[in-house]
Scaffold this motif. Structure first.
Motif, PDB file in Angstrom:
ATOM      1  N   THR A  72       0.832  -1.199   0.000  1.00  0.00           N
ATOM      2  CA  THR A  72       0.000   0.000   0.000  1.00  0.00           C
ATOM      3  C   THR A  72       0.867   1.248   0.000  1.00  0.00           C
ATOM      4  O   THR A  72       0.604   2.200  -0.744  1.00  0.00           O
ATOM      5  N   ALA A  73       1.925   1.246   0.820  1.00  0.00           N
ATOM      6  CA  ALA A  73       2.829   2.391   0.859  1.00  0.00           C
ATOM      7  C   ALA A  73       3.423   2.667  -0.520  1.00  0.00           C
ATOM      8  O   ALA A  73       3.577   3.821  -0.941  1.00  0.00           O
ATOM      9  N   ARG A  74       3.718   1.599  -1.233  1.00  0.00           N
ATOM     10  CA  ARG A  74       4.330   1.730  -2.553  1.00  0.00           C
ATOM     11  C   ARG A  74       3.356   2.287  -3.593  1.00  0.00           C
ATOM     12  O   ARG A  74       3.781   2.862  -4.602  1.00  0.00           O
ATOM     13  N   HIS A  75       2.055   2.161  -3.345  1.00  0.00           N
ATOM     14  CA  HIS A  75       1.069   2.555  -4.346  1.00  0.00           C
ATOM     15  C   HIS A  75       0.264   3.803  -3.974  1.00  0.00           C
ATOM     16  O   HIS A  75      -0.639   4.188  -4.713  1.00  0.00           O
ATOM     17  N   ILE A  76       0.557   4.441  -2.851  1.00  0.00           N
ATOM     18  CA  ILE A  76      -0.231   5.598  -2.418  1.00  0.00           C
ATOM     19  C   ILE A  76      -0.251   6.697  -3.467  1.00  0.00           C
ATOM     20  O   ILE A  76      -1.304   7.253  -3.807  1.00  0.00           O
ATOM     21  N   ARG A  77       0.904   7.021  -4.018  1.00  0.00           N
ATOM     22  CA  ARG A  77       0.970   8.115  -4.994  1.00  0.00           C
ATOM     23  C   ARG A  77       0.177   7.775  -6.261  1.00  0.00           C
ATOM     24  O   ARG A  77      -0.538   8.624  -6.802  1.00  0.00           O
ATOM     25  N   GLU A  78       0.305   6.542  -6.734  1.00  0.00           N
ATOM     26  CA  GLU A  78      -0.439   6.145  -7.921  1.00  0.00           C
ATOM     27  C   GLU A  78      -1.935   6.110  -7.623  1.00  0.00           C
ATOM     28  O   GLU A  78      -2.755   6.488  -8.468  1.00  0.00           O
ATOM     29  N   GLY A  79      -2.298   5.678  -6.427  1.00  0.00           N
ATOM     30  CA  GLY A  79      -3.707   5.662  -6.056  1.00  0.00           C
ATOM     31  C   GLY A  79      -4.311   7.052  -6.050  1.00  0.00           C
ATOM     32  O   GLY A  79      -5.439   7.258  -6.512  1.00  0.00           O
ATOM     33  N   ALA A  80      -3.563   8.031  -5.535  1.00  0.00           N
ATOM     34  CA  ALA A  80      -4.044   9.418  -5.527  1.00  0.00           C
ATOM     35  C   ALA A  80      -4.271   9.922  -6.942  1.00  0.00           C
ATOM     36  O   ALA A  80      -5.236  10.645  -7.221  1.00  0.00           O
ATOM     37  N   LYS A  81      -3.387   9.546  -7.854  1.00  0.00           N
ATOM     38  CA  LYS A  81      -3.543   9.941  -9.256  1.00  0.00           C
ATOM     39  C   LYS A  81      -4.776   9.292  -9.868  1.00  0.00           C
ATOM     40  O   LYS A  81      -5.577   9.952 -10.523  1.00  0.00           O
ATOM     41  N   ARG A  82      -4.918   7.987  -9.662  1.00  0.00           N
ATOM     42  CA  ARG A  82      -6.043   7.265 -10.256  1.00  0.00           C
ATOM     43  C   ARG A  82      -7.382   7.773  -9.722  1.00  0.00           C
ATOM     44  O   ARG A  82      -8.390   7.778 -10.435  1.00  0.00           O
ATOM     45  N   ALA A  83      -7.403   8.179  -8.460  1.00  0.00           N
ATOM     46  CA  ALA A  83      -8.643   8.640  -7.831  1.00  0.00           C
ATOM     47  C   ALA A  83      -8.840  10.144  -7.974  1.00  0.00           C
ATOM     48  O   ALA A  83      -9.766  10.706  -7.389  1.00  0.00           O
ATOM     49  N   ASP A  84      -7.958  10.791  -8.732  1.00  0.00           N
ATOM     50  CA  ASP A  84      -8.055  12.240  -8.947  1.00  0.00           C
ATOM     51  C   ASP A  84      -8.027  13.025  -7.633  1.00  0.00           C
ATOM     52  O   ASP A  84      -8.603  14.115  -7.539  1.00  0.00           O
ATOM     53  N   GLY A  85      -7.390  12.455  -6.609  1.00  0.00           N
ATOM     54  CA  GLY A  85      -7.296  13.144  -5.332  1.00  0.00           C
ATOM     55  C   GLY A  85      -8.610  13.249  -4.594  1.00  0.00           C
ATOM     56  O   GLY A  85      -8.695  13.924  -3.562  1.00  0.00           O
ATOM     57  N   MET A  86      -9.652  12.571  -5.068  1.00  0.00           N
ATOM     58  CA  MET A  86     -10.994  12.708  -4.497  1.00  0.00           C
ATOM     59  C   MET A  86     -11.281  11.704  -3.396  1.00  0.00           C
ATOM     60  O   MET A  86     -12.305  11.800  -2.717  1.00  0.00           O
ATOM     61  N   GLN A  87     -10.419  10.706  -3.223  1.00  0.00           N
ATOM     62  CA  GLN A  87     -10.617   9.711  -2.177  1.00  0.00           C
ATOM     63  C   GLN A  87      -9.319   9.539  -1.401  1.00  0.00           C
ATOM     64  O   GLN A  87      -8.253   9.379  -1.993  1.00  0.00           O
ATOM     65  N   SER A  88      -9.410   9.573  -0.090  1.00  0.00           N
ATOM     66  CA  SER A  88      -8.252   9.320   0.760  1.00  0.00           C
ATOM     67  C   SER A  88      -7.697   7.935   0.477  1.00  0.00           C
ATOM     68  O   SER A  88      -8.446   7.000   0.176  1.00  0.00           O
ATOM     69  N   TRP A  89      -6.378   7.778   0.599  1.00  0.00           N
ATOM     70  CA  TRP A  89      -5.785   6.459   0.328  1.00  0.00           C
ATOM     71  C   TRP A  89      -6.293   5.396   1.299  1.00  0.00           C
ATOM     72  O   TRP A  89      -6.256   4.202   0.987  1.00  0.00           O
TER      73      TRP A  89
END
Length: 399
Positions: free
Chosen positions: A114-131
């Motif tokens: 999860t730590a490794r994917h936080i930045r990509e997750g923020a991008k995919r979610a357009d910053g609209m959902q907390s990791w």
């Protein structure tokens, strides 16, 4: 919708839920509407496209999966351990999959990944959902596409079936209940010149023409919460197609407004201090379906849904006692992960450090939240995660 007439633009609602419902046949009507919506959703997926559903030990996913398999037998279920986490889901999900005779795939969800994917997750979610809300982020990004082309999305299904318009929301000062629910005080402390959540809710609430406080609260939730909290920032839809059966108007029409006896929250039986252990409508929908899904225990109570709601309540008596005595713990899986994982803390610390130099964040408040959380003085992972998600998105797209 926006309406243009004689060069004037007005904003009008093209749909409103009907306040007239058949209370006697309420559960059956909601079940039938949802069943039809699931079947309609399945029919939109070509036979050569792989269709999947997230399956946990909860009530929402088992009902959705069971109805979907009535229209298509080759559905694949995917499981991860979250909400509530701590090992509650895997065995129950496998048992449910076996009962439904569908395959079950395990999606990895560990703290290091999860730590490794936080930045990509923020991008995919357009910053609209907390990791912290991007469940099974590693599994979604790395493995979901290997098993499904289209996924059912159940985000908001449980809330629609009265998990998120509890009695405490529409009693007394509805706006105060909402702003407390959304942690207005945290926003004031963390954001410079923070907009007033209370004022935004007051403006919305004042414009709702409904006969009862509950109806007004329900419409406020439907207007704002569902599209903002569940329909945005969906990582799954960046990997596969998505179907949202409970989003069909027929389902919302049948489910809202929820009759008083099905609303979740404090009840006279428990001296108006406590409510049932689960939303009554969700339980009765599974009971109405019946079969094996009603015999596999519910993840949060350990009791099969076929049993009465009072039996589920009895399983949570110790929790109720802890709440009454002020001994309940506010720990979450993410709270525990953050304290235990150096990899996760390092990622989050880096993002918090960067956020502290932004002109719209109070650096001292962020530093205090981080220190207090790490010392165990409360659980502050929610605001920490939201700020770091926004920071990751800003770095990806604006810096």
């Amino acid at each position: 919708e926006y309406v243009l007439f004689d060069e004037n633009v007005t904003v009008e609602s093209y749909w409103r839920f009907d306040t007239a419902i058949d209370r006697q046949n309420y559960v059956a009507d909601v079940y039938d509407a949802f069943s039809d919506a699931v079947a309609t959703s399945v029919d939109t997926v070509p036979d050569d496209r792989r269709l999947g559903v997230y399956l946990s030990g909860g009530l929402d996913s088992r009902l959705l999966a069971a109805l979907a398999t009535e229209s298509r037998s080759d559905i694949v279920s995917l499981t991860y351990d979250a909400n509530p986490g701590f090992g509650a889901n895997p065995d129950l999900a496998r048992e449910l999959a076996e009962a439904l005779r569908i395959d079950n795939v395990w999606l990895p969800y560990t703290l290091e990944e999860t730590a490794r994917h936080i930045r990509e997750g923020a991008k995919r979610a357009d910053g609209m959902q907390s990791w912290t809300a991007l469940h099974a982020l590693p599994g979604q990004l790395e493995e979901l596409g290997d098993h499904a082309d289209v996924m059912f999305w159940a985000g908001g299904q449980g809330e629609l079936f009265d998990e998120d318009v509890p009695k405490t929301i529409y009693r007394g000062d509805v706006v105060s209940s909402y702003t407390e629910y959304w942690s207005d005080d945290v926003a004031d402390r963390v954001l410079v010149d923070a907009p007033s959540l209370r004022e935004t809710f007051e403006d919305e609430f004042a414009g709702i023409d409904r006969p009862t406080p509950y109806d007004r609260a329900a419409e406020l939730m439907i207007r704002n919460y569902y599209p903002q909290a569940h329909a945005r920032g969906n990582v799954t839809e960046t990997v596969a197609g998505v179907r949202v059966a409970h989003g069909l108007g027929s389902v919302v029409d049948a489910a809202t407004p929820v009759p008083k006896e099905y609303r979740w929250g404090p009840i006279p039986t428990y001296l108006n201090r406590f409510g049932h252990a689960l939303a009554p409508l969700k339980l009765e929908l599974v009971q109405h379906h019946g079969g094996d899904i009603a015999r596999v225990p519910y993840e949060r109570t350990g009791v099969p849904p076929a049993r009465s709601i009072w039996r589920h309540d009895a399983s949570k008596l110790s929790d109720l006692l802890d709440d009454f005595l002020g001994r309940s713990e506010d720990a979450t899986m993410f709270d525990q992960w953050y304290r235990e994982s150096e990899a996760l803390r390092e990622t989050v610390y880096d993002l918090l450090d960067d956020a502290m130099v932004r002109p719209f964040f109070h650096a001292d408040a962020l530093a205090s939240l981080r220190e207090r959380h790490q010392r165990g003085e409360g659980n502050h992972i929610d605001p920490i995660a939201k700020v770091t998600t926004v920071e990751a998105w800003l770095q990806a797209y604006l810096d």
